[in-house]
Design a protein around this motif. Structure first.
Motif, PDB file in Angstrom:
ATOM      1  N   PHE A 386       4.301   2.599   4.491  1.00  0.00           N
ATOM      2  CA  PHE A 386       4.959   1.777   3.484  1.00  0.00           C
ATOM      3  C   PHE A 386       5.250   0.403   4.093  1.00  0.00           C
ATOM      4  O   PHE A 386       5.208   0.219   5.315  1.00  0.00           O
ATOM      5  N   PHE A 387       5.599  -0.562   3.233  1.00  0.00           N
ATOM      6  CA  PHE A 387       5.797  -1.927   3.711  1.00  0.00           C
ATOM      7  C   PHE A 387       6.911  -2.040   4.750  1.00  0.00           C
ATOM      8  O   PHE A 387       6.915  -2.971   5.549  1.00  0.00           O
ATOM      9  N   GLY A 388       7.876  -1.123   4.737  1.00  0.00           N
ATOM     10  CA  GLY A 388       8.906  -1.174   5.768  1.00  0.00           C
ATOM     11  C   GLY A 388       8.344  -1.070   7.172  1.00  0.00           C
ATOM     12  O   GLY A 388       8.929  -1.594   8.124  1.00  0.00           O
ATOM     13  N   HIS A 470      -0.005   9.362   8.132  1.00  0.00           N
ATOM     14  CA  HIS A 470       0.476   8.433   7.111  1.00  0.00           C
ATOM     15  C   HIS A 470      -0.676   7.489   6.783  1.00  0.00           C
ATOM     16  O   HIS A 470      -1.338   6.965   7.688  1.00  0.00           O
ATOM     17  N   ARG A 471      -0.905   7.245   5.502  1.00  0.00           N
ATOM     18  CA  ARG A 471      -2.054   6.434   5.122  1.00  0.00           C
ATOM     19  C   ARG A 471      -1.692   5.473   3.997  1.00  0.00           C
ATOM     20  O   ARG A 471      -0.770   5.720   3.227  1.00  0.00           O
ATOM     21  N   ALA A 472      -2.435   4.383   3.908  1.00  0.00           N
ATOM     22  CA  ALA A 472      -2.271   3.435   2.805  1.00  0.00           C
ATOM     23  C   ALA A 472      -3.540   2.606   2.695  1.00  0.00           C
ATOM     24  O   ALA A 472      -4.313   2.478   3.653  1.00  0.00           O
ATOM     25  N   ILE A 473      -3.720   2.052   1.530  1.00  0.00           N
ATOM     26  CA  ILE A 473      -4.826   1.122   1.290  1.00  0.00           C
ATOM     27  C   ILE A 473      -4.311   0.010   0.379  1.00  0.00           C
ATOM     28  O   ILE A 473      -3.635   0.280  -0.632  1.00  0.00           O
ATOM     29  N   TRP A 474      -4.564  -1.238   0.769  1.00  0.00           N
ATOM     30  CA  TRP A 474      -4.240  -2.398  -0.074  1.00  0.00           C
ATOM     31  C   TRP A 474      -5.542  -2.982  -0.587  1.00  0.00           C
ATOM     32  O   TRP A 474      -6.491  -3.175   0.187  1.00  0.00           O
ATOM     33  N   GLN A 475      -5.601  -3.251  -1.875  1.00  0.00           N
ATOM     34  CA  GLN A 475      -6.759  -3.948  -2.433  1.00  0.00           C
ATOM     35  C   GLN A 475      -6.313  -4.792  -3.621  1.00  0.00           C
ATOM     36  O   GLN A 475      -5.803  -4.279  -4.624  1.00  0.00           O
ATOM     37  N   ASP A 476      -6.485  -6.099  -3.456  1.00  0.00           N
ATOM     38  CA  ASP A 476      -6.211  -7.054  -4.533  1.00  0.00           C
ATOM     39  C   ASP A 476      -4.865  -6.821  -5.206  1.00  0.00           C
ATOM     40  O   ASP A 476      -4.739  -6.872  -6.436  1.00  0.00           O
ATOM     41  N   GLY A 477      -3.853  -6.535  -4.404  1.00  0.00           N
ATOM     42  CA  GLY A 477      -2.505  -6.423  -4.948  1.00  0.00           C
ATOM     43  C   GLY A 477      -2.083  -5.032  -5.363  1.00  0.00           C
ATOM     44  O   GLY A 477      -0.947  -4.840  -5.802  1.00  0.00           O
ATOM     45  N   TRP A 478      -2.962  -4.066  -5.223  1.00  0.00           N
ATOM     46  CA  TRP A 478      -2.605  -2.664  -5.461  1.00  0.00           C
ATOM     47  C   TRP A 478      -2.487  -1.953  -4.119  1.00  0.00           C
ATOM     48  O   TRP A 478      -3.290  -2.194  -3.211  1.00  0.00           O
ATOM     49  N   VAL A 479      -1.522  -1.064  -4.015  1.00  0.00           N
ATOM     50  CA  VAL A 479      -1.344  -0.280  -2.794  1.00  0.00           C
ATOM     51  C   VAL A 479      -1.226   1.194  -3.158  1.00  0.00           C
ATOM     52  O   VAL A 479      -0.364   1.574  -3.969  1.00  0.00           O
ATOM     53  N   LEU A 497       1.461   5.029  -5.878  1.00  0.00           N
ATOM     54  CA  LEU A 497       0.716   3.827  -6.265  1.00  0.00           C
ATOM     55  C   LEU A 497       1.691   2.713  -6.633  1.00  0.00           C
ATOM     56  O   LEU A 497       2.660   2.943  -7.368  1.00  0.00           O
ATOM     57  N   TYR A 498       1.420   1.509  -6.118  1.00  0.00           N
ATOM     58  CA  TYR A 498       2.276   0.353  -6.393  1.00  0.00           C
ATOM     59  C   TYR A 498       1.422  -0.858  -6.746  1.00  0.00           C
ATOM     60  O   TYR A 498       0.399  -1.113  -6.100  1.00  0.00           O
ATOM     61  N   ASP A 499       1.863  -1.576  -7.749  1.00  0.00           N
ATOM     62  CA  ASP A 499       1.269  -2.863  -8.113  1.00  0.00           C
ATOM     63  C   ASP A 499       2.122  -3.948  -7.458  1.00  0.00           C
ATOM     64  O   ASP A 499       3.085  -4.440  -8.046  1.00  0.00           O
ATOM     65  N   VAL A 500       1.787  -4.298  -6.219  1.00  0.00           N
ATOM     66  CA  VAL A 500       2.684  -5.175  -5.457  1.00  0.00           C
ATOM     67  C   VAL A 500       2.570  -6.638  -5.879  1.00  0.00           C
ATOM     68  O   VAL A 500       3.370  -7.463  -5.428  1.00  0.00           O
ATOM     69  N   ASN A 501       1.617  -6.978  -6.736  1.00  0.00           N
ATOM     70  CA  ASN A 501       1.640  -8.314  -7.333  1.00  0.00           C
ATOM     71  C   ASN A 501       2.820  -8.466  -8.284  1.00  0.00           C
ATOM     72  O   ASN A 501       3.328  -9.569  -8.491  1.00  0.00           O
ATOM     73  N   GLN A 502       3.257  -7.339  -8.854  1.00  0.00           N
ATOM     74  CA  GLN A 502       4.389  -7.343  -9.773  1.00  0.00           C
ATOM     75  C   GLN A 502       5.618  -6.653  -9.189  1.00  0.00           C
ATOM     76  O   GLN A 502       6.709  -6.768  -9.741  1.00  0.00           O
ATOM     77  N   ASP A 503       5.427  -5.936  -8.095  1.00  0.00           N
ATOM     78  CA  ASP A 503       6.482  -5.088  -7.517  1.00  0.00           C
ATOM     79  C   ASP A 503       6.463  -5.270  -6.004  1.00  0.00           C
ATOM     80  O   ASP A 503       6.020  -4.415  -5.258  1.00  0.00           O
ATOM     81  N   PHE A 504       6.972  -6.413  -5.552  1.00  0.00           N
ATOM     82  CA  PHE A 504       6.856  -6.823  -4.147  1.00  0.00           C
ATOM     83  C   PHE A 504       7.478  -5.811  -3.201  1.00  0.00           C
ATOM     84  O   PHE A 504       6.986  -5.583  -2.091  1.00  0.00           O
ATOM     85  N   SER A 505       8.577  -5.171  -3.600  1.00  0.00           N
ATOM     86  CA  SER A 505       9.323  -4.285  -2.713  1.00  0.00           C
ATOM     87  C   SER A 505       8.881  -2.826  -2.779  1.00  0.00           C
ATOM     88  O   SER A 505       9.497  -1.973  -2.156  1.00  0.00           O
ATOM     89  N   GLY A 516      -6.255   6.729 -12.726  1.00  0.00           N
ATOM     90  CA  GLY A 516      -7.603   6.279 -12.389  1.00  0.00           C
ATOM     91  C   GLY A 516      -7.595   5.282 -11.248  1.00  0.00           C
ATOM     92  O   GLY A 516      -8.448   5.336 -10.347  1.00  0.00           O
ATOM     93  N   LYS A 517      -6.655   4.363 -11.270  1.00  0.00           N
ATOM     94  CA  LYS A 517      -6.537   3.374 -10.183  1.00  0.00           C
ATOM     95  C   LYS A 517      -6.182   4.061  -8.870  1.00  0.00           C
ATOM     96  O   LYS A 517      -6.721   3.718  -7.807  1.00  0.00           O
ATOM     97  N   LEU A 518      -5.287   5.048  -8.920  1.00  0.00           N
ATOM     98  CA  LEU A 518      -4.932   5.771  -7.701  1.00  0.00           C
ATOM     99  C   LEU A 518      -6.151   6.477  -7.121  1.00  0.00           C
ATOM    100  O   LEU A 518      -6.404   6.407  -5.906  1.00  0.00           O
ATOM    101  N   LYS A 519      -6.915   7.161  -7.972  1.00  0.00           N
ATOM    102  CA  LYS A 519      -8.108   7.866  -7.488  1.00  0.00           C
ATOM    103  C   LYS A 519      -9.110   6.885  -6.898  1.00  0.00           C
ATOM    104  O   LYS A 519      -9.718   7.142  -5.846  1.00  0.00           O
TER     105      LYS A 519
END
Length: 742
Positions: A386-388, A470-479, A497-505, A516-519
């Motif tokens: 996570f971003f922390g 622990h795993r993550a993937i960022w792509q074009d503002g989605w995490v 799943l997070y839309d960090v363009n709209q949900d920075f935290s 579908g986006k998560l998959k």
């Protein structure tokens, strides 16, 4: 004429000096210029004269980030997917604890192009079993492109009594009653640069300055702790809210950012007891004072550069290697040996030592509540994806190249992108072959266009993260991100799943809304994992860890005069029966001192002669088991022996012998199961800090003669494996905040 980033020609490019300043475990909000109440005026001046990046990420652990930063490539690809103390073995080429020869680091590239190269501070890119003074040295700094080195090789060291390396050999710290490592590192930096500027003033240099701060132990002179008296009495909930508001005010988080809840397990401040509050306040005061002290040292370096007319032609990059650390646990810690052995420290016992926190006889780390404050506005911590754990402050100061100093840039970039940016700025291409070895391409991309174009889109479109499952993937503002529980099958992990363009935290998990986006992102993670060598996944380095120089070895013979041997390369006497045999010669009845010591005031063992008697002491995180010989040690030749017979898992009986005669016995109901100490072995003395308070310091060297010290490990591990199966819920080790079941 083409002008790039304000530099008019290649001569001016090549004349630029480069400095990387790396802070350790310093979360996104810790610096004043990123919203903190902690005073960091010198770091803030870099931000004022340069750029702050508020969407910059690293790996969530020390060594992997440093590998990314220095190579411009992903950490698994270059063999550093975990801390380098542990070499996972040949079957895990992504976690061998050293940088691949196929990935020349920035120092090697710049040295090839005529620049001088200096490293001062933390290295943490050598396998633990290679950190001994005998080498091998091919993964030490001087073999990785640095012309000079002064600092410490592994992940942490004591700020008052560090295990120091100067070039390729161990040295004692300067004889200074007010010694502190951060001050020493900057002293040595200025010494190196004074020599450089005096003799070769026109030759550009690269300086990599990596502080031990803010990694535990949080140790700093008392006046810096007292500076924050009363500041944290309001508690972690209010401090986090105040930082969040300040971050919005100064623009380092978007105005739409929402406040996230407390991390699971953190108590509301107003539910804590008076004793808990008092202890926790002192922990955070110490962290804050430690950071202000570090900032002061950075100020000394900046003043030095300015006085030598070098500041205006030096690009400075300052960042943290990961987010704030959860290694202090829920209540904080004053004994890191307890933490690394999974031993819960008593809050009452810690409170009894509250006035010692920050001083030379505790190894403090703050509790998780303050760690989340450190990572405001994000959740979770160092080691988590996570971003922390991954979102950290980045400041770049580049004279003549930034038209709007003091500004903020919001493009997503990663640690792998810094070195390509520097190479682009200097007009240098990464070699395709280095010293006869074909090189893997850079994975990072240049950020240079952000210097002059505030809103230019990021050239980075995708970035994976992985740490112990622990795993993550960022792509074009989605995490897409998952928190992995040790021992749980990876295909059973729960992804968010997070839309960090709209949900920075990362407040709102929208996995159910956008399945579908998560998959899609999960599939991309696996593609990236295959591409960059993340596989095979494993969450337990100890199950298959490679022991290096100790592999298959049961007998160790050490001789007097041997340099301090770090724990990572020392015989591991945990969960084993063993013996220590020492032939000695006493010239007279006054001959006394330490025969062998492994550890420090936090934990360890020591065998010594005092007042004509032989002693063995075992320091179990502050509880001492001690046996004294029933007879005096004779003058002349004799053979000293201590023998430990393990019983059950961590119990056992120790016996003292002089010339084959048993002269003492000691039952030890508890011994350390995993880590004897973060401090290593000494022969004939007890360097750095003492295992026992019962002999004089410093060192208590043996004034007689030691022929050798023989340590023999006995193979009784089979019993240990059986017991592990029976008591699986008990047997675990904490590594960087993770409980790993053995």
């Amino acid at each position: 004429m083409v002008i790039r980033a304000g530099l008019e020609n290649s001569d001016k490019k090549s004349a630029l000096n480069v400095i990387y300043i790396v802070l350790d475990d310093c979360g996104y909000s810790a610096l004043g210029c990123f919203g903190s109440e902690i005073e960091t005026p010198n770091i803030d001046s870099l931000a004022k004269n340069g750029l702050r990046y508020n969407n910059f990420n690293v790996t969530p652990l020390c060594s992997p980030t440093r590998a990314c930063l220095l190579t411009g490539r992903n950490c698994h690809s270059v063999g550093v997917g975990f801390v380098t103390e542990i070499d996972w073995g040949p079957q895990y080429p992504n976690k061998r604890g050293r940088i691949s020869d196929r990935a020349a680091i920035l120092a090697e590239i710049l040295k090839l192009n005529g620049m001088a190269t200096y490293l001062v501070g933390k290295w943490h890119l050598v396998p633990g079993h290679e950190a001994a003074s005998s080498g091998p040295f091919e993964n030490w700094p001087l073999s990785k492109g640095f012309g000079r080195y002064y600092g410490f090789l592994l992940g942490m060291t004591d700020q008052y009594t560090p295990d120091l390396i100067y070039d390729n050999h161990r040295v004692q710290k300067p004889d200074n009653s007010n010694y502190h490592l951060s001050e020493d590192l900057v002293d040595r930096t200025m010494e190196f640069l004074t020599d450089h500027i005096s003799v070769t003033p026109d030759r550009p240099f690269f300086l990599y300055l990596a502080f031990g701060a803010q990694h535990e132990p949080h140790q700093v002179p008392r006046e810096f702790i007292e500076k924050y008296e009363g500041v944290y009495d309001k508690g972690w909930d209010q401090i986090r809210e105040e930082r969040f508001a300040r971050q919005k005010e100064i623009g380092v988080i978007p105005p739409y950012t929402e406040f996230v809840e407390r991390n699971p397990g953190i108590k509301p401040w107003d539910e804590l007891t008076t004793k808990e509050r008092g202890l926790f306040i002192k922990f955070q005061q110490t962290f804050a004072g430690f950071l202000t002290h570090t900032d002061q040292q950075i100020g000394r370096l900046l003043n030095f550069l300015k006085s030598k007319n070098k500041l205006d032609n030096t690009i400075i990059v300052l960042l943290s290697d990961n987010g704030g650390s959860q290694e202090g646990g829920w209540n904080g810690s004053i004994n890191d040996s307890a933490y690394f052995n999974g031993i819960q420290e008593s809050l009452d016992d810690m409170f009894d030592h509250v006035d010692e926190i920050g001083g030379p006889f505790t190894r403090p780390n703050y509790p998780k509540g303050w760690a989340q404050v450190n990572n405001t506005p994000f959740k979770y911590y160092k080691q988590n994806t996570f971003f922390g754990g991954t979102h950290v402050p980045l400041i770049i100061q580049c004279p003549q190249s930034i038209p709007d100093p003091g500004s903020i840039r919001s493009q997503f970039y990663h640690a792998i992108d810094i070195t390509p940016t520097i190479l682009d700025l200097l007009g240098i291409e990464a070699p395709k072959i280095y010293e006869g070895v074909p090189q893997m391409p850079l994975h990072g991309v240049s950020m240079l266009d952000t210097f002059t174009e505030p809103h230019v889109p990021s050239k980075r479109k995708t970035q994976y993260f992985e740490m112990l499952g622990h795993r993550a993937i960022w792509q074009d503002g989605w995490v897409a991100v998952t928190y992995h529980e040790p021992g749980v099958p990876f295909d059973e992990d729960h992804w968010e799943l997070y839309d960090v363009n709209q949900d920075f935290s990362q407040k709102y998990n929208v996995a159910k809304k956008y399945p579908g986006k998560l998959k899609e992102l999960q599939e991309i993670w696996w593609q990236e994992a295959k591409k960059y060598g993340v596989l095979p996944l494993d969450d337990n380095p100890f199950r298959k860890g490679y022991k290096g120089l100790q592999e298959g070895r049961t007998t160790f013979i050490f001789y007097p005069g041997m340099a301090h041997l770090p724990s990572s390369a020392a015989p591991n006497v945990t969960r084993s029966s063993y013996s220590i045999t020492v032939p000695i010669f006493r010239t007279n009845r006054t001959a006394e001192g330490v025969l062998i010591a492994h550890g420090n005031y936090s934990s360890g063992y020591t065998l010594y002669i005092k007042d004509n008697h032989l002693f063995y002491e075992y320091n179990y995180v502050g509880t001492f088991y001690k046996v004294q010989s029933s007879v005096e040690v004779p003058v002349g030749y004799s053979t000293i022996k201590f023998e430990f017979k393990r019983e059950m898992f961590i119990q056992g009986t120790g016996n003292l012998y002089i010339n084959g005669q048993q002269v003492g016995t000691l039952y030890m109901p508890r011994t350390l199961p995993f880590v004897i100490s973060v401090e290593g072995v000494d022969i004939g003395r007890d360097r750095l800090t003492s295992v026992s308070p019962n002999y004089p310091v410093p060192e208590f060297p043996f004034s007689g003669q030691i022929e050798r010290v023989v340590i023999e490990l006995h193979n009784d591990q089979e019993d240990s494996r059986v017991l592990k199966k029976k008591k699986r819920d008990f047997i675990y080790i904490n590594i960087n905040g993770t409980m790993i079941y053995l």
